[in-house]
Design a protein around this motif. Structure first.
Motif, PDB file in Angstrom:
ATOM      1  N   TRP A  38       1.068  -1.129  -0.154  1.00 49.65           N
ATOM      2  CA  TRP A  38      -0.092  -0.013  -0.140  1.00 49.65           C
ATOM      3  C   TRP A  38       0.893   1.306  -0.275  1.00 49.65           C
ATOM      4  O   TRP A  38       1.782   1.309   0.660  1.00 49.65           O
ATOM      5  N   ASP A  39       0.573   2.235  -1.042  1.00 46.82           N
ATOM      6  CA  ASP A  39       1.375   3.501  -0.986  1.00 46.82           C
ATOM      7  C   ASP A  39       0.452   4.589  -0.438  1.00 46.82           C
ATOM      8  O   ASP A  39      -0.630   4.759  -1.163  1.00 46.82           O
ATOM      9  N   GLU A  41       0.720   7.651  -0.149  1.00 49.00           N
ATOM     10  CA  GLU A  41       0.396   8.892  -0.800  1.00 49.00           C
ATOM     11  C   GLU A  41      -0.232   8.964  -2.044  1.00 49.00           C
ATOM     12  O   GLU A  41      -1.183   9.716  -2.309  1.00 49.00           O
ATOM     13  N   GLN A  42      -0.125   7.752  -2.869  1.00 49.93           N
ATOM     14  CA  GLN A  42      -0.874   7.468  -3.985  1.00 49.93           C
ATOM     15  C   GLN A  42      -2.164   6.985  -3.858  1.00 49.93           C
ATOM     16  O   GLN A  42      -2.918   6.971  -4.405  1.00 49.93           O
ATOM     17  N   LYS A  43      -2.418   6.591  -2.505  1.00 47.82           N
ATOM     18  CA  LYS A  43      -3.662   6.049  -1.994  1.00 47.82           C
ATOM     19  C   LYS A  43      -4.216   4.652  -2.969  1.00 47.82           C
ATOM     20  O   LYS A  43      -5.320   4.464  -3.485  1.00 47.82           O
ATOM     21  N   LYS A  44      -3.196   3.853  -3.161  1.00 50.35           N
ATOM     22  CA  LYS A  44      -3.212   2.566  -4.169  1.00 50.35           C
ATOM     23  C   LYS A  44      -2.174   1.477  -3.730  1.00 50.35           C
ATOM     24  O   LYS A  44      -1.108   1.937  -3.204  1.00 50.35           O
ATOM     25  N   VAL A  46       0.689  -0.842  -4.720  1.00 47.32           N
ATOM     26  CA  VAL A  46       1.642  -0.809  -6.069  1.00 47.32           C
ATOM     27  C   VAL A  46       2.771  -1.750  -6.025  1.00 47.32           C
ATOM     28  O   VAL A  46       2.557  -2.537  -4.910  1.00 47.32           O
ATOM     29  N   ARG A  48       5.932  -3.309  -5.957  1.00 45.81           N
ATOM     30  CA  ARG A  48       7.358  -2.530  -5.779  1.00 45.81           C
ATOM     31  C   ARG A  48       8.560  -3.750  -5.894  1.00 45.81           C
ATOM     32  O   ARG A  48       8.189  -4.903  -5.825  1.00 45.81           O
ATOM     33  N   ASN A  97      -2.912   2.312   7.090  1.00 46.61           N
ATOM     34  CA  ASN A  97      -1.813   2.890   6.345  1.00 46.61           C
ATOM     35  C   ASN A  97      -0.566   2.089   6.576  1.00 46.61           C
ATOM     36  O   ASN A  97       0.587   2.813   6.422  1.00 46.61           O
ATOM     37  N   THR A  99       2.260  -0.150   5.395  1.00 43.67           N
ATOM     38  CA  THR A  99       2.969  -0.157   4.157  1.00 43.67           C
ATOM     39  C   THR A  99       4.027  -1.466   4.017  1.00 43.67           C
ATOM     40  O   THR A  99       4.490  -1.518   2.755  1.00 43.67           O
ATOM     41  N   ASN A 365      -4.137  -3.949  -6.957  1.00 43.98           N
ATOM     42  CA  ASN A 365      -4.909  -2.846  -6.714  1.00 43.98           C
ATOM     43  C   ASN A 365      -6.274  -3.016  -7.040  1.00 43.98           C
ATOM     44  O   ASN A 365      -7.262  -2.439  -6.306  1.00 43.98           O
TER      45      ASN A 365
END
Ligand SMILES: [Zn+2]
Ligand SMILES: [Zn+2]
Length: 441
Positions: A38-39, A41-44, A46, A48, A97, A99, A365
């Motif tokens: 979960w990112d 900042e981008q609220k999605k 990703v 990685r 949130n 990460t 996502n």
């Protein structure tokens, strides 16, 4: 044209990888892999590129340890994830949130073992499923109830407070792992290790006898598996939900009756008539307040309300109803690894398989969005072994096959599980008959 290496090895012992003739090995504990996180900042979610983790000694080397009750410390496996699936509680991780790599339902192959766990009955290449609370002692009074209560305070939740299973690799505390029964397909096994086990414990502990009626309240992934489990145990099942599509799945899986509690205003009356007075137990998998509120009306006197789904609000339960024995309240969860085997073996024996929708890691996502919007009718599962774009380096040792029917076939995304499957090309000049003679002796 494919043949398993074990079969081929019978025909031509020079192909036996155990004899060191062919080496195709990925570097574990080094290099990078893809992981779904979960990112905020981008609220999605990703995908990685992150480091491949190292199978560690758990907390064994920590000087903080030393509890008299905790003589055994966890060592870890590095697991090559074959499947990982999305559970409703993953949404809680996102809402918090977190990460860390998402996912707490996984299955995969042991890629590497920490030296401290080499004598624990597992070997590299074993297909395993596993639970997800790591770093605990698995032995203390707290760990006997739920590993989240471990007295060491070192416990971490994979997919929440530490990296989980939506990745090409993950580490697993060996106590959390069990070898998959042969009949279970690893590519769709991940939902068993949260949803399946939880559903089993719910039904198994609902105090039912053969022929009793049980209600499945909330016909999603857990409810669907609970339906199959209850039927295999000889109970009659009525499923309740507000979604016709999930009810339809429950019906296909053997539910004797289904009711849409939103559109059918007379469902309580109809259910009581059908069950001659109400169900003996109601397993509530929904996390809706309304689902719980409706349960006392459908339970027969002295019945069991099994609390599985977790609403945000505290349950409203009448203490007078409890005092007068109108019904009782119990709860279950995935539980501790010591209870896992009974559940998984039951599911294997009765061929109870989760209904899954097969997706890829890149879809994570979308999967999260669909789950948040309530669009998912089946467990959404990422088949990571088949969907990854591998970043691993494969080392091929040049090898001349003496048997001219066989040649070497390893594509760039070839999986490094050489012990498990191995593929051969048929050379154009070799006849089918000759090729099969060597590949299927
Ligand atoms: Zn879960
Ligand atoms: Zn403990």
């Amino acid at each position: 044209m494919t043949a398993s290496v074990t079969e081929a090895a019978k025909a031509n012992s020079e192909l036996d990888p155990a004899a060191g003739k062919i080496t195709l090995k990925a570097a574990a504990g080094e290099g990078t892999m893809r992981a779904g996180q979960w990112d905020p900042e981008q609220k999605k979610v990703v995908i990685r590129e992150v480091s491949i983790p190292e199978a560690g000694p758990g907390e064994a080397s920590s000087t903080v340890r030393g509890w008299a009750a905790c003589s055994q410390f966890p060592g870890q496996f590095l697991v090559k994830i074959a499947s990982a699936s999305l559970c409703h509680s993953d949404i809680l991780s996102i809402e918090a949130n977190n990460t860390a790599t998402l996912g707490h339902e996984g299955a995969g192959y042991i890629e590497k073992m920490h030296s401290s766990v080499e004598d624990k009955g597992f070997k590299v290449g074993d297909p395993i499923g596993f639970l997800y609370i790591i770093g605990c002692c698995f032995e203390c009074e707290g760990c006997m109830i739920h590993n989240i209560h471990c007295v060491t305070g070192k416990q971490l939740l994979q997919g929440f407070t530490t990296d989980g299973f939506f990745a090409e690799y993950a580490v697993v505390d060996y106590q959390n792992a069990m070898k998959l029964p042969e009949s279970i397909d690893i590519k769709t096994a991940s939902p068993i290790f949260c949803a399946g086990i939880t559903a089993f414990h719910a039904v198994d502990n609902a105090e039912l006898k053969e022929g009793d009626w049980m209600a499945v309240v909330g016909a999603g992934g857990l409810g669907q598996q609970a339906t199959q489990i209850a039927k295999a145990m000889g109970f009659k099942v009525v499923a309740l939900d507000v979604n016709d599509a999930t009810l339809e799945v429950c019906k296909k899986q053997g539910a004797d009756a289904v009711f849409n509690s939103r559109t059918n205003k007379d469902y309580v009356e109809e259910l009581k008539k059908l069950t001659s007075g109400g169900v003996r137990a109601a397993c509530v998998f929904s996390n809706a307040d309304a689902a719980y509120a409706g349960v006392p009306a459908i339970l027969r006197l002295g019945g069991v309300m099994m609390v599985i789904g977790l609403p945000h609000n505290p349950l409203k339960i009448s203490s007078m109803d409890l005092a007068l024995g109108k019904y009782k309240v119990k709860s279950e969860s995935t539980g501790i690894p010591q209870r896992m085997k009974k559940a998984v073996e039951f599911l294997a024996k009765h061929n109870i398989r989760p209904e899954v929708q097969q997706r890829e890691l890149d879809d994570l996502n979308d999967m999260v969005t669909e789950m948040k919007e309530g669009k998912a009718t089946k467990r959404m599962l990422a088949q990571i072994l088949t969907s990854i774009k591998t970043t691993m380096t494969l080392k091929k040792i040049d090898h001349e096959f003496k048997n001219n029917a066989l040649s070497y076939d390893a594509t760039p995304n070839y999986q490094p599980c050489i012990k498990l499957s191995f593929f051969f090309n048929k050379k154009p000049e070799v006849s089918d008959e000759q090729f099969h003679r060597y590949s299927n002796p």
